[in-house]
Motif scaffolding. Sequence first.
Motif, PDB file in Angstrom:
ATOM      1  N   ARG A  27      -6.175  -5.652  -1.186  1.00 14.92           N
ATOM      2  CA  ARG A  27      -4.812  -5.710  -1.740  1.00 14.92           C
ATOM      3  C   ARG A  27      -3.786  -5.137  -0.762  1.00 14.92           C
ATOM      4  N   GLU A  30      -3.266  -7.715   1.970  1.00 15.03           N
ATOM      5  CA  GLU A  30      -2.472  -8.832   1.443  1.00 15.03           C
ATOM      6  C   GLU A  30      -1.013  -8.423   1.265  1.00 15.03           C
ATOM      7  N   SER A  31      -0.763  -7.185   0.872  1.00 15.92           N
ATOM      8  CA  SER A  31       0.612  -6.697   0.711  1.00 15.92           C
ATOM      9  C   SER A  31       1.329  -6.615   2.053  1.00 15.92           C
ATOM     10  N   LYS A  32       0.644  -6.149   3.078  1.00 13.21           N
ATOM     11  CA  LYS A  32       1.253  -6.068   4.409  1.00 13.21           C
ATOM     12  C   LYS A  32       1.639  -7.463   4.905  1.00 13.21           C
ATOM     13  N   ALA A  34       2.251 -10.156   2.874  1.00  7.23           N
ATOM     14  CA  ALA A  34       3.300 -10.686   1.987  1.00  7.23           C
ATOM     15  C   ALA A  34       4.663 -10.068   2.270  1.00  7.23           C
ATOM     16  N   ARG A  35       4.699  -8.776   2.585  1.00  7.17           N
ATOM     17  CA  ARG A  35       5.974  -8.085   2.850  1.00  7.17           C
ATOM     18  C   ARG A  35       6.490  -8.314   4.264  1.00  7.17           C
ATOM     19  N   GLY A  36       5.647  -8.885   5.122  1.00 10.22           N
ATOM     20  CA  GLY A  36       6.064  -9.119   6.495  1.00 10.22           C
ATOM     21  C   GLY A  36       5.839  -7.934   7.417  1.00 10.22           C
ATOM     22  N   THR A  37       5.094  -6.935   6.934  1.00 11.96           N
ATOM     23  CA  THR A  37       4.759  -5.796   7.790  1.00 11.96           C
ATOM     24  C   THR A  37       3.841  -6.253   8.911  1.00 11.96           C
ATOM     25  N   TRP A  38       2.893  -7.091   8.582  1.00 15.02           N
ATOM     26  CA  TRP A  38       2.038  -7.713   9.588  1.00 15.02           C
ATOM     27  C   TRP A  38       2.587  -9.110   9.853  1.00 15.02           C
TER      28      TRP A  38
END
Length: 67
Positions: A27, A30-32, A34-38
């Motif tokens: 999770r 996937e969050s990184k 989705a948020r554009g951190t990666w």
Amino acid sequence: MTEAVMLAPTRYVTVKLASQLIGLTVRAIESKIARGTWIEGRQFRRQDGNIYVDLRGVEQWVEKGTV
């Protein structure tokens, strides 16, 4: 006597395997994403409907301390 086997992952691994190797939950990864951190092309790539984490890219991200 059993022979020891050493395995080294490839550069690109599934999100599930990346989770086990780098210590983040699926999770969190996937969050990184989705948020554009990666960034696609740096820390991950998409191929055939799957996401592959670039372990070298993640290593560089950690070393830079990028938020």
